[in-house]
Design a protein around this motif. Sequence first.
Motif, PDB file in Angstrom:
ATOM      1  N   SER A 145      -0.889 -17.637   2.388  1.00  0.00           N
ATOM      2  CA  SER A 145      -0.147 -16.386   2.507  1.00  0.00           C
ATOM      3  C   SER A 145      -1.015 -15.200   2.111  1.00  0.00           C
ATOM      4  O   SER A 145      -0.879 -14.108   2.656  1.00  0.00           O
ATOM      5  CB  SER A 145       1.157 -16.433   1.698  1.00  0.00           C
ATOM      6  OG  SER A 145       1.002 -15.855   0.438  1.00  0.00           O
ATOM      7  N   LYS A 182      12.091  -0.669   2.591  1.00  0.00           N
ATOM      8  CA  LYS A 182      12.768  -1.434   1.542  1.00  0.00           C
ATOM      9  C   LYS A 182      11.971  -1.425   0.242  1.00  0.00           C
ATOM     10  O   LYS A 182      12.530  -1.316  -0.837  1.00  0.00           O
ATOM     11  CB  LYS A 182      12.948  -2.887   1.991  1.00  0.00           C
ATOM     12  CG  LYS A 182      14.169  -3.096   2.877  1.00  0.00           C
ATOM     13  CD  LYS A 182      15.409  -3.092   2.067  1.00  0.00           C
ATOM     14  CE  LYS A 182      16.290  -4.270   2.397  1.00  0.00           C
ATOM     15  NZ  LYS A 182      17.595  -4.143   1.758  1.00  0.00           N
ATOM     16  N   GLU A 238      12.511   1.308  -1.805  1.00  0.00           N
ATOM     17  CA  GLU A 238      13.939   1.428  -2.076  1.00  0.00           C
ATOM     18  C   GLU A 238      14.602   2.502  -1.215  1.00  0.00           C
ATOM     19  O   GLU A 238      15.462   3.251  -1.656  1.00  0.00           O
ATOM     20  CB  GLU A 238      14.195   1.639  -3.573  1.00  0.00           C
ATOM     21  CG  GLU A 238      13.998   0.329  -4.328  1.00  0.00           C
ATOM     22  CD  GLU A 238      13.857   0.488  -5.820  1.00  0.00           C
ATOM     23  OE1 GLU A 238      14.208   1.546  -6.337  1.00  0.00           O
ATOM     24  OE2 GLU A 238      13.373  -0.475  -6.454  1.00  0.00           O
ATOM     25  N   SER A 273      -2.621  -8.598  -2.765  1.00  0.00           N
ATOM     26  CA  SER A 273      -1.808  -8.837  -1.568  1.00  0.00           C
ATOM     27  C   SER A 273      -0.365  -8.422  -1.793  1.00  0.00           C
ATOM     28  O   SER A 273       0.442  -8.424  -0.884  1.00  0.00           O
ATOM     29  CB  SER A 273      -1.880 -10.303  -1.150  1.00  0.00           C
ATOM     30  OG  SER A 273      -1.076 -11.074  -1.997  1.00  0.00           O
ATOM     31  N   GLU A 274      -0.027  -8.073  -3.036  1.00  0.00           N
ATOM     32  CA  GLU A 274       1.304  -7.567  -3.340  1.00  0.00           C
ATOM     33  C   GLU A 274       1.411  -6.073  -3.046  1.00  0.00           C
ATOM     34  O   GLU A 274       2.477  -5.484  -3.174  1.00  0.00           O
ATOM     35  CB  GLU A 274       1.615  -7.796  -4.824  1.00  0.00           C
ATOM     36  CG  GLU A 274       2.229  -9.124  -5.100  1.00  0.00           C
ATOM     37  CD  GLU A 274       3.671  -9.164  -4.632  1.00  0.00           C
ATOM     38  OE1 GLU A 274       4.567  -8.967  -5.431  1.00  0.00           O
ATOM     39  OE2 GLU A 274       3.894  -9.391  -3.415  1.00  0.00           O
ATOM     40  N   ALA A 286      -5.023 -12.031  -5.662  1.00  0.00           N
ATOM     41  CA  ALA A 286      -3.687 -12.378  -5.192  1.00  0.00           C
ATOM     42  C   ALA A 286      -2.728 -11.214  -5.428  1.00  0.00           C
ATOM     43  O   ALA A 286      -1.902 -10.894  -4.585  1.00  0.00           O
ATOM     44  CB  ALA A 286      -3.185 -13.628  -5.909  1.00  0.00           C
ATOM     45  N   LYS A 287      -2.900 -10.536  -6.568  1.00  0.00           N
ATOM     46  CA  LYS A 287      -2.028  -9.395  -6.865  1.00  0.00           C
ATOM     47  C   LYS A 287      -2.227  -8.288  -5.838  1.00  0.00           C
ATOM     48  O   LYS A 287      -1.306  -7.554  -5.507  1.00  0.00           O
ATOM     49  CB  LYS A 287      -2.329  -8.876  -8.278  1.00  0.00           C
ATOM     50  CG  LYS A 287      -1.798  -9.809  -9.367  1.00  0.00           C
ATOM     51  CD  LYS A 287      -0.809  -9.078 -10.274  1.00  0.00           C
ATOM     52  CE  LYS A 287       0.027 -10.041 -11.094  1.00  0.00           C
ATOM     53  NZ  LYS A 287      -0.539 -10.323 -12.404  1.00  0.00           N
ATOM     54  N   ARG A 308       2.007  -5.993   2.081  1.00  0.00           N
ATOM     55  CA  ARG A 308       3.193  -6.838   2.067  1.00  0.00           C
ATOM     56  C   ARG A 308       4.099  -6.528   3.253  1.00  0.00           C
ATOM     57  O   ARG A 308       4.667  -7.424   3.876  1.00  0.00           O
ATOM     58  CB  ARG A 308       3.952  -6.609   0.763  1.00  0.00           C
ATOM     59  CG  ARG A 308       4.489  -7.876   0.164  1.00  0.00           C
ATOM     60  CD  ARG A 308       5.240  -7.549  -1.109  1.00  0.00           C
ATOM     61  NE  ARG A 308       6.640  -7.304  -0.819  1.00  0.00           N
ATOM     62  CZ  ARG A 308       7.423  -6.529  -1.566  1.00  0.00           C
ATOM     63  NH1 ARG A 308       6.925  -5.882  -2.601  1.00  0.00           N
ATOM     64  NH2 ARG A 308       8.688  -6.392  -1.259  1.00  0.00           N
ATOM     65  N   ARG A 314       2.648  -8.084   6.282  1.00  0.00           N
ATOM     66  CA  ARG A 314       2.843  -9.528   6.242  1.00  0.00           C
ATOM     67  C   ARG A 314       4.295  -9.903   6.556  1.00  0.00           C
ATOM     68  O   ARG A 314       4.568 -10.707   7.443  1.00  0.00           O
ATOM     69  CB  ARG A 314       2.456 -10.066   4.859  1.00  0.00           C
ATOM     70  CG  ARG A 314       2.563 -11.582   4.760  1.00  0.00           C
ATOM     71  CD  ARG A 314       2.211 -12.077   3.378  1.00  0.00           C
ATOM     72  NE  ARG A 314       3.148 -11.579   2.389  1.00  0.00           N
ATOM     73  CZ  ARG A 314       2.799 -11.143   1.183  1.00  0.00           C
ATOM     74  NH1 ARG A 314       1.535 -11.134   0.826  1.00  0.00           N
ATOM     75  NH2 ARG A 314       3.703 -10.712   0.331  1.00  0.00           N
ATOM     76  N   ASP A 315       5.224  -9.271   5.856  1.00  0.00           N
ATOM     77  CA  ASP A 315       6.630  -9.629   6.052  1.00  0.00           C
ATOM     78  C   ASP A 315       7.119  -9.243   7.440  1.00  0.00           C
ATOM     79  O   ASP A 315       7.892  -9.967   8.062  1.00  0.00           O
ATOM     80  CB  ASP A 315       7.507  -8.971   4.978  1.00  0.00           C
ATOM     81  CG  ASP A 315       7.226  -9.539   3.596  1.00  0.00           C
ATOM     82  OD1 ASP A 315       6.538 -10.580   3.524  1.00  0.00           O
ATOM     83  OD2 ASP A 315       7.673  -8.953   2.598  1.00  0.00           O
TER      84      ASP A 315
END
Lengths: 448, 105
Positions: A266, A98, A101, A21-22, A18-19, A27, A30-31
Amino acid sequence: MFDKFTVFLDEKLSTPMAKLSEQKHLRAVRDGIVATLPIIIVASMFLVIAFLPNSLPESWGFTQFLADNQFKILLPYRMSMYIMTLYAVFGIGYSLAKSYELDGLSGGILAELAYLLTIIPAIIPGASEGVMELATGNAELTTFIEAVPTGFVIPMANLGSGGMFIGILSAFIAVEIYRFTERSGFKISMPEQVPASIARSFEAMTPTAIVILLFATVTMWLEVDVHSIINSIVAPLVSASDTLPSILLITFLNSFFWFFGIHGASIVGSIARPLWLVLLEQNSSAYAIGEAIPNMAPEPFYQWYMYIGGSGATIGLALALFFAKSQYAKTLGKTAFVPALFNINEPLIFGTPIVLNPTLLIPFLLAPMINAVVAWFATSLGLVNRMVALAPWTLPGPIGAFLATGNDWRGALLNIFLIILATLIYYPFVMMYDRQLLAEEHEELHEN
Amino acid sequence: MRVILVCSGGMSSAIAAKSLKEAAQADGIDMEVHESSSVKFQEMVKEDYALALVAPQIRHHFDRLKKDADSAGVPILQIKPRGYSPIGGKFLLAQIKKEAGQVLK
């Protein structure tokens, strides 16, 4: 014994996965893609409306109206879902920037720029005098010439699912270039007195120049057709995702993660959604021109046949809870049924709970997987239409299945059949669990 | 007090939020619970909250969400699974009291 094993699995397998997918790029994809889903859902509904005449009585004036105006009704679809990569790329670039940053807007614009530079617009000249002379007296040829646009024309297919993977790649490269110039200080910096928004646009000039030079060189001067190269690499992956073993694996993983209380859909979607969108868009564009639908299992196939009531076909669990006798299961069943009707099942997953509950693990894995097999055969035998539209996932199952299959009432029927099947699979396990709860409640009563 | 509850899409958190609000009310605590998706959290958490709560199913996002919450100066808790259901409000409230009791005062 079971507890030790699940703790081991959670710590060594599900949480690390799961980590993963971070990871920033995953990400961002996905977003970025999730941000396009409203467009795809609304556009899908236009597709559904345009083809309503297939399932309405021919004699109705309304049917006739829809049939006559199909081209116009489909226009929003053509300008949104059909060219969805154009939208997704901006979102991916924005999210990735993003996450570093950096300025999101600059990241989105750079990504879009890089992506569009992979496409060579065709230049279509106006008809010459010679051609026009030939056409005089030939009505068919004249109409054709008048219909051909002149000037620069972008092949729209490259902006759709066909360009999805090149779009993702372009966004990555563009934002990495942006990040590199920011980090290395290889950019035009403005004195502090300059307003931030103006300073930012100057800062984005160096990465813009690099992106343009790099992508234009590859596309125009080296004449590399990245679209066909990437597509030939990705095509086997896309078709592999449309086979029964893949479907079963995805369904299994989804339940597996949820069993540890992690949002399976997700996580799995991070990897699979780009592929699902390609499968779906191929289906919808075939549908829009009346050709045979090529693919079996884009995302709606999972949503309306496996994840009815939520991951794990938990609508079956919600229904089975109506037969429970323990106070706890009865109360939970009552409060969790309505959300389950709209495919929200966190109340069941954390309330029943399913998380780390060995009794309910079996039907939670089995019900969606058996549903998958049934739906696969029903679809491949042609008993129901294939999925062509993305209906909002919060619709009750039969309605969603009806819309997603392009107004096929048999899709709704299959959905209802699968709800009954899931309930039957859950029932014995729910009864077993209910007896455990009942025994606990008795104990508590006697203790007090 | 204002509490922000974050889940994946901001859908299921509404159910848990309602249950928490009821439990708080029964306990005489005036609590306002807002829902957020994991994508919107970074912006939303800045809006003057006393406490942020993370749904159990997105615990793999916790580190990232904590960074956002820390920079907004909002304490953040990972909800235990039992507290995240339509009838889990009182468990969640108990967890808040135990792990972040200071914000309730």
